[in-house]
Design a protein around this motif. Structure first.
Motif, PDB file in Angstrom:
ATOM      1  N   ASP A 169       1.001  -1.160  -0.397  1.00 57.65           N
ATOM      2  CA  ASP A 169      -0.159   0.203  -0.048  1.00 57.65           C
ATOM      3  C   ASP A 169       0.480   0.976  -0.026  1.00 57.65           C
ATOM      4  O   ASP A 169       0.818   1.925  -0.986  1.00 57.65           O
ATOM      5  CB  ASP A 169      -0.933  -0.478   1.276  1.00 57.65           C
ATOM      6  N   MET A 170       1.688   1.526   1.356  1.00 55.09           N
ATOM      7  CA  MET A 170       2.183   2.505   0.990  1.00 55.09           C
ATOM      8  C   MET A 170       3.933   2.274   2.087  1.00 55.09           C
ATOM      9  O   MET A 170       4.244   1.123   2.305  1.00 55.09           O
ATOM     10  CB  MET A 170       2.006   3.633   2.213  1.00 55.09           C
ATOM     11  N   MET A 171       5.050   3.039   1.685  1.00 54.73           N
ATOM     12  CA  MET A 171       6.170   2.408   1.790  1.00 54.73           C
ATOM     13  C   MET A 171       6.771   3.923   2.984  1.00 54.73           C
ATOM     14  O   MET A 171       7.137   4.763   2.098  1.00 54.73           O
ATOM     15  CB  MET A 171       6.762   1.429   1.054  1.00 54.73           C
ATOM     16  N   ARG A 228      -3.623  10.586   0.836  1.00 51.34           N
ATOM     17  CA  ARG A 228      -3.443  10.184   0.908  1.00 51.34           C
ATOM     18  C   ARG A 228      -1.876  10.942   0.174  1.00 51.34           C
ATOM     19  O   ARG A 228      -2.520  11.731  -0.813  1.00 51.34           O
ATOM     20  CB  ARG A 228      -3.070   9.234   0.086  1.00 51.34           C
ATOM     21  N   PRO A 229      -0.419  10.069   0.500  1.00 44.69           N
ATOM     22  CA  PRO A 229       0.496  11.201   0.397  1.00 44.69           C
ATOM     23  C   PRO A 229       0.484  10.677  -1.586  1.00 44.69           C
ATOM     24  O   PRO A 229       0.001   9.583  -1.908  1.00 44.69           O
ATOM     25  CB  PRO A 229       1.597  10.361   0.965  1.00 44.69           C
ATOM     26  N   GLU A 230       0.779  11.711  -2.200  1.00 50.13           N
ATOM     27  CA  GLU A 230       1.101  11.571  -3.427  1.00 50.13           C
ATOM     28  C   GLU A 230       1.900  10.786  -4.234  1.00 50.13           C
ATOM     29  O   GLU A 230       2.243  10.003  -5.264  1.00 50.13           O
ATOM     30  CB  GLU A 230       1.267  12.781  -4.069  1.00 50.13           C
ATOM     31  N   THR A 231       3.221  10.536  -3.276  1.00 51.83           N
ATOM     32  CA  THR A 231       4.000   9.683  -3.309  1.00 51.83           C
ATOM     33  C   THR A 231       3.995   8.427  -2.541  1.00 51.83           C
ATOM     34  O   THR A 231       4.349   8.603  -1.511  1.00 51.83           O
ATOM     35  CB  THR A 231       6.019   9.709  -3.745  1.00 51.83           C
ATOM     36  N   ALA A 232       3.698   7.418  -2.578  1.00 48.96           N
ATOM     37  CA  ALA A 232       2.738   6.276  -1.498  1.00 48.96           C
ATOM     38  C   ALA A 232       3.972   4.992  -1.326  1.00 48.96           C
ATOM     39  O   ALA A 232       4.535   4.658  -0.479  1.00 48.96           O
ATOM     40  CB  ALA A 232       2.375   5.362  -3.049  1.00 48.96           C
ATOM     41  N   VAL A 233       5.468   5.375  -2.348  1.00 47.04           N
ATOM     42  CA  VAL A 233       6.786   4.443  -1.726  1.00 47.04           C
ATOM     43  C   VAL A 233       8.037   6.741  -1.177  1.00 47.04           C
ATOM     44  O   VAL A 233       8.248   6.559  -2.042  1.00 47.04           O
ATOM     45  CB  VAL A 233       7.208   3.604  -2.681  1.00 47.04           C
ATOM     46  N   ILE A 234       8.477   5.926   0.005  1.00 45.29           N
ATOM     47  CA  ILE A 234       8.958   7.187   0.778  1.00 45.29           C
ATOM     48  C   ILE A 234      10.398   7.367   1.258  1.00 45.29           C
ATOM     49  O   ILE A 234      10.873   6.124   1.714  1.00 45.29           O
ATOM     50  CB  ILE A 234       8.335   8.079   1.737  1.00 45.29           C
TER      51      ILE A 234
END
Length: 346
Positions: free
Chosen positions: A162-164, A320-326
């Motif tokens: 999902d996100m990271m 939700r953050p525009e970038t799912a992988v930070i």
């Protein structure tokens, strides 16, 4: 006589997701909160629903929407300082807010993670935070079906559930070893304990740099599946010196091992850094005050805990953050244990 169309009530959201080529989490969002998914994804899910004749179960939907305040956090150790720092970030950020963090320990066992995820699923958590990017297929499926925001932490990869949020462990390993090469070290060993997936990626970074420089030697790699400690680091250093007495530097997969390597060198009268350079990983406070102080890769664990909670909160608010992988990045903290050029004769 008009043709009757019968809907298949035995189908599940997982069937729809498979038909649409998306995760169960994405399929769920496309049906419940379509504004937060792309038009293309929404169209694929809607087409899958039509093709399969899927009918959502209103009772199940109502039950799924009744989320608890539980914020599930799964880590592999409660004694390791790395995870203590991360947990502090989670707790400090969640305090006074809508979430109640509940921590669970896998003890580095994949099956235990699956068991814990099943337990958390019964609590209908508001969100889940899990360590690393190497979940088993069963664990990954459980997280996809959880129906809540999920954040994988401490590592950076290309295929988030999902996100990271985390750092590139392989690149961090490369950075540490490049520094040793730049300092003039050529017989560079690797000392590793536990050797979980993060340690394996650091080892891969070590090998990349030495292979590119044409100075790699498999005999300089000493690892063990045993839990990490300073005493174990000393034994690994002794083993390396027994097989490669000409070793002139070591990259250790964590700071406990690095401290043990330093102590073993001091017991033998080997001067650090003029005879052997040492680099650790994680940048625990103790390596900055050891004598000599130890160069280490700093990872931003506390900040990852903070951001993971914020990401889940934002996702629940449809922001939700525009970038799912930070990529949180890392820092190489250069100290006395590798400053060879400044310590000739030391």
């Amino acid at each position: 006589m008009a043709e009757k169309t019968f809907k298949n009530t035995s189908l599940t959201l997982r069937d729809v997701a498979r038909e649409a080529g998306v995760s169960a989490i994405t399929a769920s969002r496309a049906l419940r909160t379509p504004d937060i998914v792309s038009p293309d994804t929404r169209a694929r899910v809607e087409a899958a629903v039509e093709a399969l004749g899927y009918v959502p179960n209103p009772a199940a939907q109502a039950l799924a929407s009744a989320r608890s305040r539980v914020l599930g956090v799964i880590i592999p150790s409660v004694t390791n300082q790395i995870f203590a720092d991360f947990m502090a970030g989670v707790m400090d950020t969640a305090e006074g807010g809508p979430f109640e963090p509940q921590f669970a320990n896998t003890r580095y066992k994949a099956q235990r993670e699956v068991e814990l995820l099943r337990l958390f699923a019964t609590q209908r958590p508001a969100g889940m935070i899990v360590t690393g990017i190497d979940q088993s297929p069963e664990a990954r499926l459980l997280l996809e079906q959880m129906g809540c925001p999920v954040v994988q932490v401490l590592e950076h990869g290309a295929d988030p559930i999902d996100m990271m949020i985390g750092c590139d462990q392989t690149e961090a390993g490369r950075c540490a070893v490049r520094h040793l090469v730049d300092q003039g070290y050529r017989r560079i060993g690797f000392l590793g304990a536990r050797m979980d997936p993060r340690a394996q990626r650091r080892l891969a970074g070590y090998r990349d740099v030495l292979a590119s420089a044409g100075i790699d030697d498999p005999l300089l790699v000493v690892t063990t599946p045993q839990p990490s400690s300073a005493s174990l680091g000393g034994r690994l250093m002794a083993d390396l010196l027994a097989t490669a007495p000409d070793v002139d530097a070591v990259f250790c997969n964590n700071d406990d091992v690095a401290l043990g390597a330093l102590f073993e060198c001091q017991r033998r009268g080997i001067r650090v850094p003029s005879q052997i350079g040492i680099v650790g990983f994680n940048d625990l406070d103790v390596v900055s005050v050891s004598v000599p102080s130890i160069t280490s890769v700093r990872t931003h664990r506390y900040e990852m805990g903070v951001e993971a909670v914020r990401m889940i909160g934002a996702a629940l608010e449809n922001d939700r953050p525009e970038t799912a992988v930070i990529n949180q990045g890392f820092s190489l903290m250069v100290r006395q244990s590798t400053q060879r050029q400044e310590s000739v004769g030391a």
